[in-house]
Design an enzyme around this catalytic site. Structure first.
Site, PDB file in Angstrom:
ATOM      1  N   TRP A 129      20.544  21.589  22.958  1.00 17.22           N
ATOM      2  CA  TRP A 129      20.794  21.672  21.517  1.00 17.22           C
ATOM      3  C   TRP A 129      20.920  23.154  21.130  1.00 17.22           C
ATOM      4  O   TRP A 129      20.061  23.961  21.534  1.00 17.22           O
ATOM      5  CB  TRP A 129      19.610  21.008  20.807  1.00 17.22           C
ATOM      6  CG  TRP A 129      19.638  21.036  19.319  1.00 17.22           C
ATOM      7  CD1 TRP A 129      20.655  20.641  18.508  1.00 17.22           C
ATOM      8  CD2 TRP A 129      18.567  21.454  18.457  1.00 17.22           C
ATOM      9  NE1 TRP A 129      20.288  20.781  17.189  1.00 17.22           N
ATOM     10  CE2 TRP A 129      19.005  21.290  17.144  1.00 17.22           C
ATOM     11  CE3 TRP A 129      17.281  21.949  18.687  1.00 17.22           C
ATOM     12  CZ2 TRP A 129      18.218  21.595  16.041  1.00 17.22           C
ATOM     13  CZ3 TRP A 129      16.490  22.251  17.601  1.00 17.22           C
ATOM     14  CH2 TRP A 129      16.958  22.082  16.293  1.00 17.22           C
ATOM     15  N   ASP A 210      10.426  18.247  23.960  1.00 14.87           N
ATOM     16  CA  ASP A 210      10.975  18.058  22.620  1.00 14.87           C
ATOM     17  C   ASP A 210      11.239  16.561  22.496  1.00 14.87           C
ATOM     18  O   ASP A 210      11.996  16.002  23.304  1.00 14.87           O
ATOM     19  CB  ASP A 210      12.279  18.862  22.494  1.00 14.87           C
ATOM     20  CG  ASP A 210      12.866  18.790  21.089  1.00 14.87           C
ATOM     21  OD1 ASP A 210      12.223  18.206  20.190  1.00 14.87           O
ATOM     22  OD2 ASP A 210      13.976  19.321  20.891  1.00 14.87           O
ATOM     23  N   ALA A 212      12.577  14.189  19.685  1.00 18.04           N
ATOM     24  CA  ALA A 212      13.137  14.126  18.333  1.00 18.04           C
ATOM     25  C   ALA A 212      13.740  12.754  18.032  1.00 18.04           C
ATOM     26  O   ALA A 212      14.150  12.503  16.902  1.00 18.04           O
ATOM     27  CB  ALA A 212      14.200  15.207  18.169  1.00 18.04           C
ATOM     28  N   LYS A 245      14.446  11.651  12.524  1.00 16.81           N
ATOM     29  CA  LYS A 245      15.380  10.571  12.858  1.00 16.81           C
ATOM     30  C   LYS A 245      14.704   9.217  12.870  1.00 16.81           C
ATOM     31  O   LYS A 245      15.223   8.259  12.321  1.00 16.81           O
ATOM     32  CB  LYS A 245      16.017  10.839  14.222  1.00 16.81           C
ATOM     33  CG  LYS A 245      17.193  11.779  14.178  1.00 16.81           C
ATOM     34  CD  LYS A 245      16.813  13.204  14.151  1.00 16.81           C
ATOM     35  CE  LYS A 245      18.030  14.115  14.155  1.00 16.81           C
ATOM     36  NZ  LYS A 245      17.672  15.520  14.233  1.00 16.81           N
TER      37      LYS A 245
END
Ligand code: LMR
Length: 396
Positions: A129, A210, A212, A245
């Site tokens: 990302w 991470d 997400a 999200k």
């Protein structure tokens, strides 16, 4: 003072949503920024979130500050959501700190690393990302890359990844995306995770996960499996959690950093250092989204409703992947697009040349990342065939 400051180009991801908003074409399709859209193209406030928010507004009696590390109920819920059954045995060695979204959690983690080992190197997947680099480098960390994605097969370069990690200096940090890898959609399978974590453990690397998109790949537990497995194997670990999200709380900036130390004393030190780091950047995380998330997860009926809504989003993402692959194969006979449904989460890299990305945006009003990253959730069922027809000729 400011004469020397130049105007910077727009953010590679957020800039595209601005351009999309300004595009007057009724045919436009936004597959750029990673937000979930329903069949009608809306990003709805989840029903569970609406109910929790109404109850929160009715009940709230103060806007006084939360404790520095955040709301205890939120911290506990996130800890259990991510660590699952492993949570019990890890409690003593762990602290969870509320943070302003996944980005805030990532930055807070980077600040902790910088405090512990100034100028430490963090190894990011290639590709990753685009905001991982700035978030880590902004805290003073050095960046390196390890091989991850094979664009010719749209899959994991497993052996190169393992070889790359074997060569990393002990004590370095390795950023790992737990599931729904951004931007590739490619996740290691369980066997591959075992091999990766084996190298991480024996090379004495510190994993910085991470997460997400928990719940948007397969389900809440499966998507956090790699983290739970890592927690069994390593003495120290960081996890940046985002509620943007899976709870649809994007603009509320709701997230948390979970920090695992070797013992209870280390966990206490980590918490105090994280509080100090937060205090010098933004004092403390905003409360509204965290209190909503806490209510959703603590209330059995709301939690069940949320889990249903989340499962529906994940299932729709998988169906859209199937549909896009089928339409691409129909539009260009001989093409094998089976890699699309094999991937997980919101994103995939189509592997289109830069000119094709520009042409699709300027002439067909289809917006995707400059690297041809597409957000599958930006595609509505009625547009799949048309988008596939326009994309197919440009695929390798
Ligand atoms: C994305 O990758 O599109 C999202 O994570 C949104 C962002 O902040 O970039």
């Amino acid at each position: 003072m400011f004469e020397q400051l130049e105007t910077l180009p727009p953010d590679p991801i957020l800039g595209l949503s601005v351009a999309f908003r300004e595009d007057p074409s009724p045919a436009k399709v936004d597959m750029s920024v990673g937000i979930y859209r329903d069949r009608s193209g809306r990003t709805p406030v989840l029903e569970a979130v609406q109910a929790a928010e109404r109850a929160l507004i009715e009940d709230q009696s103060t806007k006084a500050y939360l404790p520095p590390a955040g709301s205890p109920g939120f911290r506990e819920s996130i800890f259990k959501l991510v660590l699952g059954e492993a949570a019990g045995s890890l409690r003593e060695r762990t602290t969870t700190i509320q943070a302003p979204g996944g980005c805030g959690a990532l930055r807070l983690g980077a600040e902790l690393i910088q405090r512990a080992a100034p100028g430490a190197t963090i190894h990011l997947s290639d590709p990753t990302w685009p905001n991982h680099g700035p978030l880590m480098a902004g805290a003073g960390l050095r960046l390196e890359r390890y091989p991850y994605y094979d664009p010719t097969t749209h899959s994991l370069q497993a052996q190169s990844m393992l070889d790359g990690l074997e060569a990393v200096a002990p004590g370095s940090v390795v950023m790992l995306q737990a599931s729904c890898h951004n931007p590739t959609g490619v996740d290691p399978d369980r066997g591959q995770w075992q091999a990766i974590l084996e190298v991480v453990a024996h090379r004495r690397l510190v994993p910085f996960f991470d997460i997400a998109y928990q719940g948007l790949g397969d389900d809440l537990d499966t998507d956090a499996w790699s983290i739970r497995e890592a927690a069994r194997r390593v003495p120290e670990m960081l996890v940046a959690v985002s509620c943007s999200k899976n709870l649809g709380l994007y603009r509320e900036r709701t997230g948390a950093l979970i920090a695992l130390g070797a013992d209870a004393g280390r966990a206490k030190a980590l918490e105090s250092q994280a509080n100090k780091a937060a205090r010098s950047m933004y004092s403390m995380a905003p409360s509204h989204g965290a209190l909503i998330a806490e209510r959703v997860m603590a209330d059995p009926a709301l939690s069940a409703l949320w889990r249903r809504e989340l499962a529906e989003m994940a299932s729709r993402l998988r169906s859209l992947r199937e549909a896009l692959a089928a339409e691409i194969e129909a539009a260009r006979p001989g093409t094998d697009a089976s890699w699309l449904p094999a991937q997980r989460g919101m994103f995939s890299l189509l592997g289109l040349p830069a000119e094709a990305v520009t042409t699709l945006r300027e002439q067909a009003h289809i917006y995707m990342g400059f690297d041809s990253r597409v957000n599958i959730a930006g595609l509505s069922e009625d547009k799949v065939a048309e988008v596939a027809r326009l994309i197919a000729p440009h695929l390798a």
